[in-house]
Design an enzyme around this catalytic site. Sequence first.
Site, PDB file in Angstrom:
ATOM      1  CB  CYS A  33      59.158  42.906  51.398  1.00 54.52           C
ATOM      2  SG  CYS A  33      57.714  43.555  52.296  1.00 54.52           S
TER       3      CYS A  33
ATOM      4  CB  CYS B 269      52.478  40.609  52.101  1.00 60.54           C
ATOM      5  SG  CYS B 269      53.015  42.279  51.658  1.00 60.54           S
TER       6      CYS B 269
END
Length: 461
Positions: free
Chosen positions: A195, A372
């Site tokens: 991430c 994202c």
Amino acid sequence: MFSTIARGTAKAVAGATVIGTVYYVAYPWTRTQRKDKILVVGGGTAGIGVAAMLTHEGMRNVTIVEPSSVHYYQPLWTLVGGGAKKKTQSVRDMKSVLPSNTEWIKNSVKDIVPSENRVVLVDGTDIKYDYLIVAAGMQTNWDAIPGLAEGLKKEDSGVVSIYDYNYCEKTWNTFQKLKNKAATYLFTFQPIIKCAGAPQKVMWLIEDNMRRDGVRDKAEITFCTPSPAMFGIKHYSDKLNAMRERKGVNALFKHELISIDVDNKTATFMDLDNKKRVEKPYDMLHVAPPMSAPDFLKGSAISDENGWVDVDKHTLQSKRYKNIFSLGDCTNTPNSKTAAAITAQAPVLVHNLAQVIDGKELDGSYNGYASCPLIIARNKVMLAEFTYGGNLAETFASETGMFPFKYFGTDGEIQYRFFYLLKEQLFPFVYWNLWPRSLWYGTYGPLKPAVVDGSDKAKKW
């Protein structure tokens, strides 16, 4: 008369469609039943999701090896660090998320012996398999940066991180203590992390809270990254950099955090251009810790020289062993390591595994899709979606999106607020309630995608 018949026919077709869909979802035994022994290493997002899809597709002998007794929804930790969620909302008992009709071995893997189709557990037990799926995730190396582990454990150190359940709340608590003072905030980044947007997500949340509380002018904020840009995809990086300049956030590009002097609250960076050390004082230092492949994969016969499982980036099959597949953060696929990427990989892997079992050609293809949700304020998200090579694959964009979402758009106040609701409300609900039951396929929602279309724009109904 004709219109009445047409309406009746339409209702009948709609009803049959709904009933057929429910029947398909609720009764996986209608698919071909396979009794081959499938071993899944890892009970995180990838392991749970792929195991659920396997059982849904008629695989009746699925075993998960996972040592933890709890399961975390890690994407929520960013919101915890920004004061929008409680960390207890990110954890549940492992038993509650394990897919039905699977066996759980609560243990850790020590070694994989692919030439003998067996896995060795840390207690010495051998587990045989017909097919192996490695979903072991990434390993967080807290000791790789001197001072990091010490700083995280010390309450008043100012060192924080949202990359762990035990530390994510410390980010918000530290900010609350500092927000009314003149303070220096550093948000750091490492070359290899999962991430990759998380370090700046929490930064923008903190920055926005400062503005809401009227204390923004007291703070000096710097985003420190070994990268030459704000984000790996230029389309989004340019937007983020413009926002950074507009909001008065400093940037330290091409600088990598290498050590922390906890007592003196000083962070040392390596200037990657000049190969010189640069020291920066801080009041709060957010650290994205160095990560790597799990230790048991380093040097493994199924891994590359860096320890990542060596797979074909499209089929997700091992390049050396035809009965081994892998997905998620532990592979060497060149995609951004996110939960969204896993939702795109899992159906491809399950399809291709079934093809191997049935002696057919592997025609499922993963195109590198990742997403994202870049939080840019307390109630705003810039939704980044892309495939291999940084090609945009935006669900809500007219060029790449799916009907009818393609008409919604990606930029604007309404869009950003809607995407935040997805991040804060929908995605956690989906994760806990639909993902472990094979009722969610990422951008396709509850509809199983046609994985044989691996094009970068394979997002059509």
